[in-house]
Design an enzyme around this catalytic site. Sequence first.
Site, PDB file in Angstrom:
ATOM      1  CG  MET A  59      -0.653  -5.700   3.130  1.00  0.00           C
ATOM      2  SD  MET A  59      -1.495  -5.603   1.698  1.00  0.00           S
ATOM      3  CE  MET A  59      -0.537  -4.167   0.734  1.00  0.00           C
ATOM      4  CG  HIS A  77       8.243 -25.728  11.358  1.00  0.00           C
ATOM      5  ND1 HIS A  77       8.154 -25.262  13.134  1.00  0.00           N
ATOM      6  CD2 HIS A  77       9.070 -26.254  11.408  1.00  0.00           C
ATOM      7  CE1 HIS A  77       9.499 -25.945  12.659  1.00  0.00           C
ATOM      8  NE2 HIS A  77      10.226 -26.149  12.262  1.00  0.00           N
ATOM      9  CB  THR A  84       1.753  -3.650  11.162  1.00  0.00           C
ATOM     10  OG1 THR A  84      -0.093  -3.713  11.086  1.00  0.00           O
ATOM     11  CG2 THR A  84       1.780  -2.567  11.705  1.00  0.00           C
ATOM     12  CG  ASP A 128      -0.256  -0.251   2.574  1.00  0.00           C
ATOM     13  OD1 ASP A 128       1.435   0.056   2.932  1.00  0.00           O
ATOM     14  OD2 ASP A 128      -1.101  -0.084   3.396  1.00  0.00           O
ATOM     15  CG  HIS A 129      -1.214   5.066   1.769  1.00  0.00           C
ATOM     16  ND1 HIS A 129      -1.986   4.205   1.811  1.00  0.00           N
ATOM     17  CD2 HIS A 129      -0.883   5.221   3.006  1.00  0.00           C
ATOM     18  CE1 HIS A 129      -2.033   4.124   3.194  1.00  0.00           C
ATOM     19  NE2 HIS A 129      -1.458   5.081   3.733  1.00  0.00           N
ATOM     20  CB  CYS A 147       0.157  -3.166   5.314  1.00  0.00           C
ATOM     21  SG  CYS A 147       0.594  -4.076   6.320  1.00  0.00           S
ATOM     22  CG  HIS A 165       6.127 -29.492  10.277  1.00  0.00           C
ATOM     23  ND1 HIS A 165       6.306 -28.383  11.085  1.00  0.00           N
ATOM     24  CD2 HIS A 165       7.526 -29.873  10.234  1.00  0.00           C
ATOM     25  CE1 HIS A 165       7.408 -28.922  12.222  1.00  0.00           C
ATOM     26  NE2 HIS A 165       8.086 -29.294  11.672  1.00  0.00           N
TER      27      HIS A 165
END
Length: 155
Positions: free
Chosen positions: A71, A98, A67, A8-9, A65, A133
């Site tokens: 997303m 995993h 954080t 994003d921006h 983004c 896994h």
Amino acid sequence: MRIAVASDHRGVELRRTVIAKLESLGHEVIDNGADGADSVDYPDFASVVAGKVSCGDVDRGVLICGTGIGMAIAANKFSGVRAAPCNDEVTAEISRRHNDLNVLCLSADLLSARVAERMLEVWSQTEFEGGRHARRIDKITSLENTNCGGSEPAH
């Protein structure tokens, strides 16, 4: 490997670093990110990359983004996508070994370019371990078609 990348921006600058690093590692990069600092909605960009991963048009994706959390939430709505925000080399490596993470979500606000580059190296070069896994990934895949409720955990 073909890797779709978007931001994003807030992630425009880090996205440029990510693309350069992935290309230097020999990967084909498809850039689907925002062009400037004008505010945009991260789900719009997550859906492009996650859609490409889900349909098999690319092998993996990277989303950026503020954080990485938004997303990841949006990307995980797509069948076959396993997206998560990672903030260091250890989580990047374990997410591949995993969890067979196929969409790496990065924080433009919390990561330096140097840390992000190292994470990309580790994440792009780490293979899925399979074994126990794989059984767990199969269970996650089966959840993609669950509408309401769930089942009791097997003990």
